[in-house]
Design an enzyme around this catalytic site. Structure first.
Site, short mmCIF file in Angstrom:
data_model
loop_
_atom_site.label_atom_id
_atom_site.label_comp_id
_atom_site.label_asym_id
_atom_site.label_seq_id
_atom_site.Cartn_x
_atom_site.Cartn_y
_atom_site.Cartn_z
N HIS A 182 -8.27 -3.65 -0.65
CA HIS A 182 -7.50 -3.70 0.60
C HIS A 182 -6.38 -2.65 0.59
O HIS A 182 -6.25 -1.86 1.53
CB HIS A 182 -6.92 -5.11 0.77
CG HIS A 182 -6.07 -5.29 1.99
ND1 HIS A 182 -6.54 -5.87 3.15
CD2 HIS A 182 -4.79 -4.96 2.24
CE1 HIS A 182 -5.58 -5.87 4.05
NE2 HIS A 182 -4.48 -5.34 3.52
N GLU A 183 -5.60 -2.65 -0.47
CA GLU A 183 -4.48 -1.70 -0.52
C GLU A 183 -5.00 -0.27 -0.56
O GLU A 183 -4.45 0.62 0.06
CB GLU A 183 -3.57 -1.97 -1.71
CG GLU A 183 -3.02 -3.40 -1.81
CD GLU A 183 -2.42 -3.94 -0.53
OE1 GLU A 183 -1.91 -3.16 0.28
OE2 GLU A 183 -2.48 -5.17 -0.32
N GLU A 185 0.79 -1.24 0.00
CA GLU A 185 0.00 0.00 0.00
C GLU A 185 0.82 1.29 0.00
O GLU A 185 0.33 2.32 0.49
CB GLU A 185 -0.91 -0.01 1.23
CG GLU A 185 -0.19 0.16 2.59
CD GLU A 185 0.12 -1.14 3.32
OE1 GLU A 185 0.22 -2.19 2.65
OE2 GLU A 185 0.27 -1.11 4.55
N HIS A 206 -6.03 0.94 2.82
CA HIS A 206 -4.88 1.27 3.68
C HIS A 206 -4.56 2.76 3.63
O HIS A 206 -3.90 3.27 4.53
CB HIS A 206 -3.64 0.50 3.24
CG HIS A 206 -3.44 -0.82 3.94
ND1 HIS A 206 -3.62 -0.99 5.29
CD2 HIS A 206 -3.04 -2.03 3.46
CE1 HIS A 206 -3.34 -2.25 5.62
NE2 HIS A 206 -2.99 -2.90 4.53
N1 B3K Z 1 1.21 -4.34 4.05
C1 B3K Z 1 1.60 -5.27 3.03
C2 B3K Z 1 2.38 -6.42 3.56
C3 B3K Z 1 3.83 -6.22 3.55
C4 B3K Z 1 4.54 -7.47 3.96
C5 B3K Z 1 5.95 -7.27 4.27
N2 B3K Z 1 6.67 -8.48 4.55
C6 B3K Z 1 0.45 -5.80 2.27
C7 B3K Z 1 -0.87 -5.62 2.90
O1 B3K Z 1 -1.19 -6.19 3.91
O2 B3K Z 1 -1.65 -4.86 2.40
ZN ZN Z 2 -2.76 -4.93 4.41
#
Ligand code: B3K
Ligand code: ZN
Length: 886
Positions: A304-305, A271, A308
């Protein structure tokens, strides 16, 4: 990666505010595959909140070749600083200063896919959680938030597109066919949200007008060959933007939102502020190449992203122990979004399946941890089903307890109070508490204790007084951090209803002031607690934990008649599905005991009759019928078992499927025939439902072993106009245990590869189906696939679809000669050096030895020890392997 000492344990209780803040971050990248120069100019000031007013400057950094270090323009002398493998210390610094570093890094050789690396011909980054320190020396912790300005400079022909976070503010041509673009992100952010991309990319453009009337440019960047597969992601993005405005009142806050698809990526997506980077598998979708589940995944991950941007970016995490603050909340948000876009009940069934097979297993395994872990060695190991899925369930319970309106009030308070800051789970709970006046003290147990609570329920009907009593008893098993007897009781919201002969009964619970409704939520807070219903005119069948209102294991001694009643009559669609699953579980378990005592039993005709009724029921949502006809997976059955007998589970489940197929052949055929085939593909709930029931029927018909159905499946495989139908047909043939099906399956597999050899994501599906086949030859086949030109250990999607699929193929992985374990251990050892995150993740099946038979336990432990003895073990693998050997 090399270590002399044992890796350090990081603890939440040791949290201290940073000694410095970085007000401004200016980066300059001179991109070259093997020698990228990164110049950073950082404006530091001492943190007023820190007690240590004379602290030295300690920066994180790894694998960076220092070219120059300056403070306020003065080059540092060797005596003024010290470099360690993971840090740089400048002994004495003023209160306010500019720090400048020129460092050299090697993206080409960076196979960990963390930091700056190359994916095929493009440069990209992945910084969460601690990848930014591989780019430049920095305070790489989420509570250090800075305003970033980034200049990217590269060869113009090879990398015409140069991207970073925020808005482009300057660009120009340079000597030697190079060019540059400067990006400025006005929002302060932690380094883990930094992103950079450079490549020869095509773009799909669109715009979104926010509710306050601002136009946002939307751009999806992909390799030119994939430009025809971006429409679904774009539609999903616009739907998500609108949904977040409608449901949470959250508007987007920059003029541009970009998504870039890359082939080599450890996770689904990331994100980064204004510049999300995605695994191609979570962006690209097209009817011919992508199955319905693929389409749904793209929609969910894009949302989802995007979500965020508020739950994660505007309000970020103070430290990584708060990871579920952004992940649990955001998964809850994306799951509600998907429910609103498609079918709510179907989405709940899918989520419940993941939770109960995979998360419950994690909660019962050696890596079990609370939703807020108290400690870790390597944070990358904590991007788990517990942080994400259980974390989302915990937020869902708050939503259930408060109701949608109060929950929204709480979320508004949370965003208003914490905007632009790095927050904690307690800040979130405090906002929910302010909105509702509810005391969350006991609820916090969900964040602080690991393990899946068991909720045992017994009932009693007093006909004379028309009273019905449910007695709830809760407990939570031992987990690595605490013994069962030391655990506190949870606050468990139980949604329930009572079924009578001719429909739902009105609920009267005078203690709770509940009356006149047929569905309610009761709060179980004690170890043992009774709920008394009055004026109950007949002995009811309780429908408990509707919609899976809490992430617990429910135990109630249902008779098969009662389950069949719930299956056909409950108001709650989820519990109708759940009853069908439980019925199947009971029948499979009965077959397994028969097998063990060598007294074979027949499949309960009541189940056969119930399935027949389902097949003939035209009023039910076809997608739900398909879900109810779908037998519990082998991994779910394993999760339920005290001691796992993989072969018995496989065989008895297959026996049930075959019996149902044979006895209901006619009904399956009729339902299959009358369900229309896809003409003009759409990935909407209605069409997805029809395809799923049609393909479910086909899979039973193939399982019946009658050759005519092999022909039908093959015909569907060859003529399908979409990947769902094509792949389902091939998959049914591949998984058939009939020898007669083999020639059809191998023909389909060969043709499938021929047809799709240029489509990497489709080839991955092709790898996966072969590695998942329960067959004595599968391991040999998997080894052959690893020699296939399309396979490479450097691409996580390929590794997952061959090695990962094999490790999750219960019968083959657990082959009694230990060959599956040895194979996996060999791959882990190789991957440990290439990509520690993927290695640690892939190791999971080997760590779950406790419920296996003794013979298997010994073999698994032997391989774990072999991995443990490897020199240069990464922190990632070290942590998982050592915790699993305790
Ligand atoms: N925040 C990222 C995940 C990153 C993982 C790093 N090892 C994807 C997500 O949950 O949206
Ligand atoms: Zn996430």
């Amino acid at each position: 990666m090399m270590r002399d000492a044992e890796p350090k344990v990081i603890r939440l209780q040791d949290y201290q505010v940073p000694n410095f803040q970085i007000t401004k971050t200016e980066l300059h990248f001179n991109l070259e595959p093997t020698e990228t120069l990164v110049t950073s100019k950082l404006q530091f000031e001492r943190n007023a909140k820190s007690e240590n007013k004379s602290a030295a400057l300690e920066l994180h950094g790894q694998d960076i070749e220092i070219q120059s270090l300056k403070i306020n323009g003065e080059e540092l002398t060797d005596e003024q600083y010290q470099v360690n493998p993971e840090s740089l210390t400048v002994f004495s610094v003023p209160d306010v200063f500019e720090f400048e570093c020129v460092g050299k890094i090697n993206p080409q050789e960076n196979t960990s896919l963390e930091g700056l690396y190359k994916s095929r011909s493009m440069f990209c980054t992945q910084c969460e959680a601690e990848g930014f320190r591989k780019i430049t020396y920095y305070l790489d912790r989420p509570d250090v938030m800075s305003e970033f300005t980034t200049t990217v400079e590269a060869d113009k022909a090879l990398y015409p597109i140069l991207l970073s976070n925020g808005n482009p503010i300057e660009k120009g041509e340079l000597d030697n066919n190079r060019h540059f673009v400067t990006w400025h992100d006005p929002h302060k952010k932690p380094a883990y949200l930094f992103a950079l991309v450079a490549g020869d990319l095509s773009v799909l453009d669109d715009t979104f007008t926010t509710s306050s009337g601002r136009d946002v440019a939307l751009k999806i960047f992909v390799e030119p060959k994939d430009l025809d597969k971006c429409d679904h992601a774009m539609t999903s993005l616009k739907n998500a933007m609108k949904w977040d405005e409608d449901v949470y009142g959250r508007e987007y806050d920059l003029d541009i939102f970009m998504i870039v698809a890359v082939d080599d990526f450890n996770m689904g997506a990331m994100e980064n502020k204004g510049l999300n980077i995605f695994n191609t598998s979570c962006v690209l979708a097209k009817a011919e190449t992508t199955s319905d589940t693929g389409f749904q995944r793209v929609e969910a991950v894009v949302a989802h992203e995007y979500f965020h941007n508020w739950s994660g970016n505007r309000v970020t995490c103070r430290d990584w122990f708060q990871l579920s603050l952004k992940e649990g909340f955001t998964v809850f948000r994306d799951s509600e979004f998907s429910a609103d876009m498609g079918s709510r009940t179907v989405k709940r069934v899918e989520d419940a399946n993941v939770l109960r097979t995979l998360q419950f297993a994690e909660d019962a395994g050696p890596m079990a941890h609370p939703v807020q872990p108290p400690s870790f060695i390597e944070i990358s190991n904590f991007y788990t089903l517990t942080i994400y899925e259980k974390g989302a369930e915990v937020v869902r319970m708050i939503h259930t307890l408060l109701g949608a309106e109060t929950f929204r009030k709480g979320s508004d308070i949370y965003f208003a109070e914490n905007d632009g800051t790095a927050a904690t789970i307690d800040d979130f709970i405090s906002a929910m508490s302010k909105a509702s006046g509810k005391d969350f003290t006991q609820f916090m147990t969900w964040y602080r204790q690991a393990g899946t609570p068991v909720l045992n329920v017994a009932d009693n009907y007093d006909a004379e007084n028309q009273k019905y009593t449910l007695t709830f008893t809760q407990s939570c098993p031992d987990t690595p951090e605490a013994k069962s007897e030391d655990k506190k009781p949870y606050l468990i919201p139980v949604r329930l209803g009572l079924l009578g002969e001719s429909g739902p009964l009105p609920l009267e619970i005078s203690d709770l002031g509940i009356s006149g409704v047929t569905d309610t939520v009761v709060e179980i807070t004690e170890s043992t607690q009774c709920i008394e219903f009055s004026n109950v005119s007949e002995k009811p069948v309780p429908s408990l934990l509707r919609s899976l209102s809490a992430p617990v294991k429910l135990q109630f001694d249902y008779s098969r008649d009662q389950l069949i009643k719930i299956m056909s009559n409950d108001e709650d669609g989820f519990n109708r599905w759940e009853a069908s699953q439980q019925l199947c579980v009971q029948v499979i378990q009965e077959l397994m005991s028969g097998r063990q005592s060598e007294q074979p039993v027949a499949v309960d005709p009541n189940l056969v009759a119930a399935f027949d009724r389902l097949l003939k029921d035209d009023n039910l949502d076809p997608a739900m019928v398909a879900n109810m006809l779908s037998l519990p997976s082998e991994s779910y059955l394993a999760e339920l078992a005290e001691e796992i007998d993989v072969d018995a589970i496989h065989q008895c489940r297959a026996q049930l499927k075959k019996t149902l197929a044979e006895e209901l052949c006619e009904s399956f055929a009729q339902r299959w025939q009358k369900t229309p085939a896809t003409v003009d593909y759409k990935a909407d709930a209605e069409q997805i439902g029809l395809r799923s029931i049609r393909n479910m029927c086909l899979s039973y018909l193939v399982a019946s072993g009658q050759e005519q159905w092999f022909g039908v499946a093959y015909e569907q495989f060859s003529s399908a106009n979409n990947m769902t139908d094509q792949f389902s047909a091939m998959s049914a043939l591949v998984h058939s245990d009939s020898e007669l099906a083999e020639s059809y399956a191998s023909k389909a597999l060969a043709e499938f590869y021929q047809q799709w050899s240029e489509e990497a994501l489709v080839v991955n599906q092709w790898f996966g189906v072969q590695a998942s086949k329960a067959h004595p030859n599968t391991l040999e086949q998997v080894k052959a696939l690893m020699e296939h030109p399309a396979f490479t250990m450097k691409n996580p999607n390929k590794v997952r679809s061959v090695i990962g699929a094999f490790a999750n193929n219960p019968v083959c992985f657990h082959a009694i000669d230990g060959s599956g374990y040895k194979f996996l251990a060999d791959q882990i050892i190789e991957l440990n050096a290439l990509n520690p995150q993927i290695a640690a993740r892939l190791l999971t099946p080997l760590t779950r030895w406790k419920k296996q038979t003794q013979q298997r336990q010994a073999l698994m432990i032997e391989e774990l020890k072999r991995i443990q003895s490897v020199a240069d073990l990464s922190k990632d693998v070290y942590e998982v392997v050592s915790k699993s050997l305790v």
